[in-house]
Design a protein around this motif. Structure first.
Motif, short mmCIF file in Angstrom:
data_model
loop_
_atom_site.label_atom_id
_atom_site.label_comp_id
_atom_site.label_asym_id
_atom_site.label_seq_id
_atom_site.Cartn_x
_atom_site.Cartn_y
_atom_site.Cartn_z
N ARG A 233 0.83 -1.21 0.00
CA ARG A 233 0.00 0.00 0.00
C ARG A 233 0.86 1.26 0.00
O ARG A 233 0.50 2.27 -0.59
N LEU A 234 2.00 1.18 0.69
CA LEU A 234 2.90 2.34 0.77
C LEU A 234 3.88 2.39 -0.39
O LEU A 234 4.76 3.25 -0.42
N LYS A 235 3.78 1.40 -1.30
CA LYS A 235 4.65 1.32 -2.48
C LYS A 235 6.12 1.17 -2.09
O LYS A 235 7.01 1.73 -2.73
N GLN A 236 6.35 0.41 -1.02
CA GLN A 236 7.70 0.07 -0.61
C GLN A 236 8.12 -1.23 -1.29
O GLN A 236 7.28 -2.09 -1.56
N GLN A 237 9.41 -1.39 -1.53
CA GLN A 237 9.86 -2.53 -2.33
C GLN A 237 10.65 -3.57 -1.55
O GLN A 237 11.06 -4.58 -2.10
N GLU A 238 10.87 -3.35 -0.24
CA GLU A 238 11.65 -4.32 0.53
C GLU A 238 11.16 -4.34 1.98
O GLU A 238 10.86 -3.29 2.55
N LEU A 239 11.10 -5.54 2.55
CA LEU A 239 10.64 -5.71 3.93
C LEU A 239 11.57 -6.68 4.65
O LEU A 239 11.86 -7.76 4.15
N HIS A 240 12.03 -6.28 5.84
CA HIS A 240 12.81 -7.15 6.70
C HIS A 240 11.98 -7.47 7.93
O HIS A 240 11.56 -6.56 8.66
N VAL A 241 11.74 -8.75 8.18
CA VAL A 241 11.02 -9.20 9.37
C VAL A 241 12.03 -9.82 10.32
O VAL A 241 12.73 -10.77 9.96
N VAL A 242 12.11 -9.27 11.53
CA VAL A 242 13.10 -9.71 12.51
C VAL A 242 12.35 -10.34 13.68
O VAL A 242 11.48 -9.72 14.27
N GLY A 243 12.67 -11.60 14.01
CA GLY A 243 11.90 -12.29 15.04
C GLY A 243 12.73 -13.21 15.91
O GLY A 243 13.84 -13.63 15.53
N TRP A 244 12.18 -13.54 17.09
CA TRP A 244 12.80 -14.48 18.02
C TRP A 244 12.44 -15.92 17.67
O TRP A 244 13.27 -16.81 17.70
N GLU A 245 11.15 -16.12 17.38
CA GLU A 245 10.64 -17.45 17.03
C GLU A 245 9.75 -17.32 15.82
O GLU A 245 9.27 -16.23 15.49
#
Length: 262
Positions: free
Chosen positions: A84-96
């Motif tokens: 929706r924001l027209k962003q081209q990259e996403l990093h998801v950082v998680g513990w589990e």
């Protein structure tokens, strides 16, 4: 060795941030936690987003909760917000991570099931593990924190005889090997060299991991068995087997399988 997992993290959360009763995060504590994690990851906070917490370079960043696994739905919502924001990259950082999130088949080598879904929407997706060292102030102060992409694990489960199951590791892949120091890479001859130890919970019930079998290297014996001893259940039924692999960098990769024995 018993990995207390989220219970250890909840204790750290309560000590480090301004938590409420039972270590529940207050709104202020949540802000402090997110700011802390974004700073360690080298990202800047962003405001006005629902599922996105920061930005690192061109990539938007989503931070997983301390006491819950990152779910497929959670990532999907973050992806949709990026689109929706027209962003081209996403990093998801998680513990589990939700079991099976990265895919339990060769699709992982093509970038993973979730990465493929993101790619269809014109988005590059990275999923990165929060290392346990985050909870150690000395490591934080030294700047020794490294975030690695999720590893790929492949296993085979056989039933050699009645009421019995046996697990074999068949492949283990660490992405971004260019981040591994050359002196370490030069010693790696095969995929299993990246594994420090691994364990199996033969009857995992979505709670604390209870290892029923474990294999590890010692200073005297650097060999690592890749097949468990046969495990015999007391009675027929359906069981959930959880395989947990710890690599030489201390990262945890887990995979669950439903097994029926007769």
């Amino acid at each position: 060795m018993l990995n207390l997992g989220k219970y250890e993290r909840q204790y750290w959360q309560g000590v480090t941030f301004a938590s409420g009763p039972d270590n529940a995060l207050t709104e202020q504590a949540m802000y402090e936690y997110l700011a802390f994690m974004l700073r360690l990851y080298g990202a800047q906070p962003v405001a006005g987003m629902t599922h996105l917490h920061g930005k690192r370079g061109r990539a938007m960043v989503h931070i997983g909760a301390v006491d819950a696994p990152v779910t497929i739905e959670e990532i999907t919502l973050a992806i949709d917000e990026c689109v929706r924001l027209k962003q081209q990259e996403l990093h998801v950082v998680g513990w589990e991570w939700e079991m099976g999130l990265a895919g339990a088949n060769n699709e992982y080598r093509k970038g993973g099931l979730m990465q493929e879904e993101a790619k269809k929407k014109g988005l590059k997706l990275l999923m990165l593990q929060i290392p346990r060292e985050v909870m150690e102030q000395q490591a934080v102060d030294k700047g020794d924190i490294q975030f690695f992409e999720l590893a790929y694990l492949e296993v085979e489960i056989k039933r050699p005889k009645k009421l019995t199951a046996q697990v074999t590791l068949t492949d283990f892949v660490i992405p971004n090997t260019e981040l591994i120091p050359e002196d370490v890479r030069s010693k790696v001859q095969k995929w299993s060299d990246y594994i420090d130890y691994w364990a199996v919970d033969w009857d995992f019930r979505d709670d604390t991991f209870m290892q029923g079998w474990v294999a590890y290297r010692t200073r005297q014996d650097r060999c690592l068995p890749l097949t468990t001893d046969p495990h015999t259940y007391e009675k027929p039924g359906k069981y959930r087997v959880l395989i947990k692999v710890i690599d030489i960098f201390g990262n945890d990769t887990s995979q669950a399988h439903n097994v029926e024995v007769k």
